[in-house]
Scaffold this motif. Structure first.
Motif, PDB file in Angstrom:
ATOM      1  N   GLU A  54       0.838  -0.738   0.155  1.00 44.08           N
ATOM      2  CA  GLU A  54      -0.214  -0.373  -0.126  1.00 44.08           C
ATOM      3  C   GLU A  54       0.892   1.072  -0.034  1.00 44.08           C
ATOM      4  N   THR A  55       0.106   2.036  -0.456  1.00 43.24           N
ATOM      5  CA  THR A  55       1.103   4.057  -0.281  1.00 43.24           C
ATOM      6  C   THR A  55       0.365   4.711   0.774  1.00 43.24           C
ATOM      7  N   ARG A  56       1.442   5.113   1.951  1.00 41.06           N
ATOM      8  CA  ARG A  56       0.585   6.629   2.691  1.00 41.06           C
ATOM      9  C   ARG A  56       1.737   7.623   1.892  1.00 41.06           C
ATOM     10  N   SER A  57       0.692   8.902   2.719  1.00 42.72           N
ATOM     11  CA  SER A  57       0.785  10.344   1.987  1.00 42.72           C
ATOM     12  C   SER A  57       1.146  11.042   3.332  1.00 42.72           C
ATOM     13  N   TYR A  58       2.913  11.097   3.397  1.00 35.57           N
ATOM     14  CA  TYR A  58       3.071  12.310   4.832  1.00 35.57           C
ATOM     15  C   TYR A  58       3.767  13.567   4.785  1.00 35.57           C
ATOM     16  N   SER A  59       2.962  14.760   5.363  1.00 34.26           N
ATOM     17  CA  SER A  59       3.654  16.060   4.526  1.00 34.26           C
ATOM     18  C   SER A  59       4.812  16.212   5.608  1.00 34.26           C
ATOM     19  N   LEU A  60       5.860  16.817   4.384  1.00 33.05           N
ATOM     20  CA  LEU A  60       7.168  16.885   5.065  1.00 33.05           C
ATOM     21  C   LEU A  60       7.165  17.790   6.154  1.00 33.05           C
ATOM     22  N   VAL A  61       8.110  17.681   7.555  1.00 38.97           N
ATOM     23  CA  VAL A  61       8.259  18.512   8.017  1.00 38.97           C
ATOM     24  C   VAL A  61       8.979  19.259   7.850  1.00 38.97           C
ATOM     25  N   GLY A  62       9.164  21.041   8.296  1.00 38.74           N
ATOM     26  CA  GLY A  62       9.277  22.085   7.709  1.00 38.74           C
ATOM     27  C   GLY A  62      10.211  22.135   6.403  1.00 38.74           C
ATOM     28  N   GLU A  63      11.240  23.063   5.478  1.00 34.77           N
ATOM     29  CA  GLU A  63      11.932  23.372   4.644  1.00 34.77           C
ATOM     30  C   GLU A  63      12.851  22.526   4.612  1.00 34.77           C
ATOM     31  N   ALA A  64      13.869  22.682   3.056  1.00 35.38           N
ATOM     32  CA  ALA A  64      14.329  21.325   2.731  1.00 35.38           C
ATOM     33  C   ALA A  64      15.223  21.623   3.995  1.00 35.38           C
ATOM     34  N   ASP A  65      15.855  19.844   3.561  1.00 38.83           N
ATOM     35  CA  ASP A  65      17.190  19.448   4.992  1.00 38.83           C
ATOM     36  C   ASP A  65      17.838  19.025   4.549  1.00 38.83           C
ATOM     37  N   PRO A  66      19.326  19.256   4.583  1.00 41.56           N
ATOM     38  CA  PRO A  66      20.102  18.460   4.378  1.00 41.56           C
ATOM     39  C   PRO A  66      20.369  16.826   4.823  1.00 41.56           C
ATOM     40  N   SER A  67      19.704  17.169   5.611  1.00 41.68           N
ATOM     41  CA  SER A  67      20.276  15.324   6.169  1.00 41.68           C
ATOM     42  C   SER A  67      19.348  14.470   5.750  1.00 41.68           C
ATOM     43  N   GLY A  68      17.911  14.518   5.321  1.00 47.86           N
ATOM     44  CA  GLY A  68      16.701  13.650   3.915  1.00 47.86           C
ATOM     45  C   GLY A  68      15.459  14.472   4.448  1.00 47.86           C
ATOM     46  N   PHE A  69      14.139  13.516   4.091  1.00 46.84           N
ATOM     47  CA  PHE A  69      12.775  14.185   4.468  1.00 46.84           C
ATOM     48  C   PHE A  69      12.435  14.280   5.849  1.00 46.84           C
ATOM     49  N   ARG A  70      11.659  14.804   6.518  1.00 48.02           N
ATOM     50  CA  ARG A  70      11.405  14.387   8.005  1.00 48.02           C
ATOM     51  C   ARG A  70       9.976  14.405   8.047  1.00 48.02           C
ATOM     52  N   ILE A  71       9.520  13.386   8.241  1.00 53.32           N
ATOM     53  CA  ILE A  71       8.225  13.080   8.025  1.00 53.32           C
ATOM     54  C   ILE A  71       7.667  12.862   9.951  1.00 53.32           C
ATOM     55  N   ALA A  72       6.347  12.876  10.708  1.00 57.91           N
ATOM     56  CA  ALA A  72       5.621  12.622  11.161  1.00 57.91           C
ATOM     57  C   ALA A  72       4.654  11.940  11.661  1.00 57.91           C
ATOM     58  N   VAL A  73       4.617  10.957  12.348  1.00 60.70           N
ATOM     59  CA  VAL A  73       3.362   9.904  11.831  1.00 60.70           C
ATOM     60  C   VAL A  73       2.714   9.873  13.113  1.00 60.70           C
ATOM     61  N   ARG A  74       1.293  10.109  13.479  1.00 62.87           N
ATOM     62  CA  ARG A  74       1.178  10.108  14.867  1.00 62.87           C
ATOM     63  C   ARG A  74       0.609   8.645  14.668  1.00 62.87           C
ATOM     64  N   ARG A  75       0.742   7.873  15.793  1.00 64.84           N
ATOM     65  CA  ARG A  75       0.307   6.171  15.839  1.00 64.84           C
ATOM     66  C   ARG A  75      -1.510   6.310  16.504  1.00 64.84           C
ATOM     67  N   ALA A  76      -2.219   5.654  15.493  1.00 69.78           N
ATOM     68  CA  ALA A  76      -3.907   5.479  15.434  1.00 69.78           C
ATOM     69  C   ALA A  76      -4.278   4.954  15.723  1.00 69.78           C
ATOM     70  N   GLU A  77      -4.980   4.145  16.831  1.00 68.02           N
ATOM     71  CA  GLU A  77      -5.556   2.649  16.905  1.00 68.02           C
ATOM     72  C   GLU A  77      -6.809   2.645  15.736  1.00 68.02           C
ATOM     73  N   ASP A  78      -7.199   3.531  15.311  1.00 68.40           N
ATOM     74  CA  ASP A  78      -8.041   3.679  14.484  1.00 68.40           C
ATOM     75  C   ASP A  78      -7.775   3.642  13.172  1.00 68.40           C
ATOM     76  N   SER A  79      -6.656   3.740  12.898  1.00 74.55           N
ATOM     77  CA  SER A  79      -5.612   3.878  11.725  1.00 74.55           C
ATOM     78  C   SER A  79      -6.672   2.555  10.565  1.00 74.55           C
ATOM     79  N   ARG A  80      -5.534   2.459   8.915  1.00 77.30           N
ATOM     80  CA  ARG A  80      -6.245   1.699   8.035  1.00 77.30           C
ATOM     81  C   ARG A  80      -4.967   1.334   8.066  1.00 77.30           C
ATOM     82  N   GLY A  81      -3.851   1.052   8.791  1.00 76.44           N
ATOM     83  CA  GLY A  81      -2.440   0.614   9.488  1.00 76.44           C
ATOM     84  C   GLY A  81      -1.017   0.880   8.534  1.00 76.44           C
TER      85      GLY A  81
END
Ligand code: FES
Length: 326
Positions: A54-81
């Motif tokens: 499957e694919t999941r889409s996550y917003s990038l946190v902050g402006e461009a960062d030389p160390s890589g892509f930063r995302i943040a994920v909330r652990r949701a008990e009712d999520s789709r996985g």
């Protein structure tokens, strides 16, 4: 059937817990140039849920960062996985991700900007705040959370914005009054919003109620939030006995396409409308989770965005794909 999307292999470099339920992931693609990306950009991540890709889409946190892509994920008990998959990853894990893309066009020529975030909706707003401060624009961020303990990036935002950060923590009685907020803004203000669907509906009503043009409210949401709980529902195909169960962890789009229906799609975030299919009957209730259709179109229930929207009960749809072609 999807329009072109470029995937690249990457490594999960590190994780960091921002709150008991929000974890940050730093992901470094094998080929990475650290190029700037537009505010509101997201990446897709290939995940495995119940053995299915499957694919999941996550917003990038902050402006461009030389160390890589930063995302943040909330652990949701009712999520789709998706969040369960992400949370079990350890640094060093290999991943496939897409390059950043954004459907959020921002007019940078305004004097006043109002940023509004609800919960994990803070993720795309961090980069917007950084970009506006860098441009020396007038900006205020209203951040609605259940409690400060649940809030991500508070220290960073407080250092960046000072008293232009207003936290509305419900356990402190700090309800965000969107009607009062939007009524108080200067006439040329542009608002950028990201939060759950119910909050977005409230924001749109408050924005229009304040007599403001809807294009001046730019928003992002996340397809996992709706008005109904995420449960299994049934989809019947018009003029046939074919019926599918859509389990809670899969989308209608994925189930139909796995069965050969070739429903077109692009964003898989409820934004582009490409996956919209005709609804011919509803035995139950549709939970429209897209931001593509207007309130009026959602009430009419004549179309549904198969990538994010869900239902309770059984709905009958016409995919326009005929059985002898499958
Ligand atoms: S694929 Fe874009 S709205 Fe569904």
């Amino acid at each position: 059937m999807r329009f072109i999307e470029t995937w690249t292999p990457a490594t999960l470099v590190e994780t960091r817990d921002l709150s008991p339920s929000i974890r940050e992931f730093l992901i470094l693609p094998d080929q990475f140039d650290g190029a700037a990306y537009p505010v509101g950009s997201h990446i897709n991540v290939a995940v495995t849920i119940n053995g299915q890709p499957e694919t999941r889409s996550y917003s990038l946190v902050g402006e461009a960062d030389p160390s890589g892509f930063r995302i943040a994920v909330r652990r949701a008990e009712d999520s789709r996985g998706g969040s369960r998959y992400m949370w079990q990853l350890a640094p060093g894990a290999r991943l496939d991700v897409t390059l950043p893309s954004s459907l959020l066009a921002v007019d940078w020529s305004r004097k006043h900007y109002c940023l509004v975030a609800g919960g994990i909706g803070i993720t795309p707003i961090v980069g917007a705040a950084q970009a506006l401060v860098r441009r020396d624009a007038g900006v205020t961020l209203h951040y609605a959370v259940r409690s400060r303990r649940d809030a991500a990036y508070l220290d960073h935002l407080a250092a960046l914005l000072g008293d232009r950060l207003v936290v509305h923590a419900s356990d402190e009685g700090g309800r965000l009054d969107l009607d009062a907020l939007f009524a108080s803004l200067p006439p040329d203000a542009l608002a950028l919003f990201c939060g759950p669907m119910r909050m977005l509906d409230a924001a749109r009503h408050a924005w229009l109620g304040a007599g403001r043009p809807l294009p001046d409210l730019r928003y992002e949401t996340f397809g996992s939030s709706g008005s109904l709980p995420t449960e299994a529902f049934r989809v019947r195909l018009k003029g046939s006995d074919v019926e599918f169960e859509i389990p809670r962890e899969r989308s209608m789009l994925d189930v139909l396409n796995a069965a050969g229906h070739e429903v077109m799609y692009d964003c898989k975030r409820g934004e582009c409308g490409l996956c919209a299919i005709d609804v011919v009957d509803v035995q139950g209730e549709i939970d429209h989770r897209d931001v593509f259709f207007s309130d009026h179109q959602k009430q009419e229930n004549q179309k549904i965005c198969a990538c994010v929207s869900r239902a309770r009960g059984t709905i009958t749809v016409d995919t326009l794909h005929r059985a002898d072609a499958i």
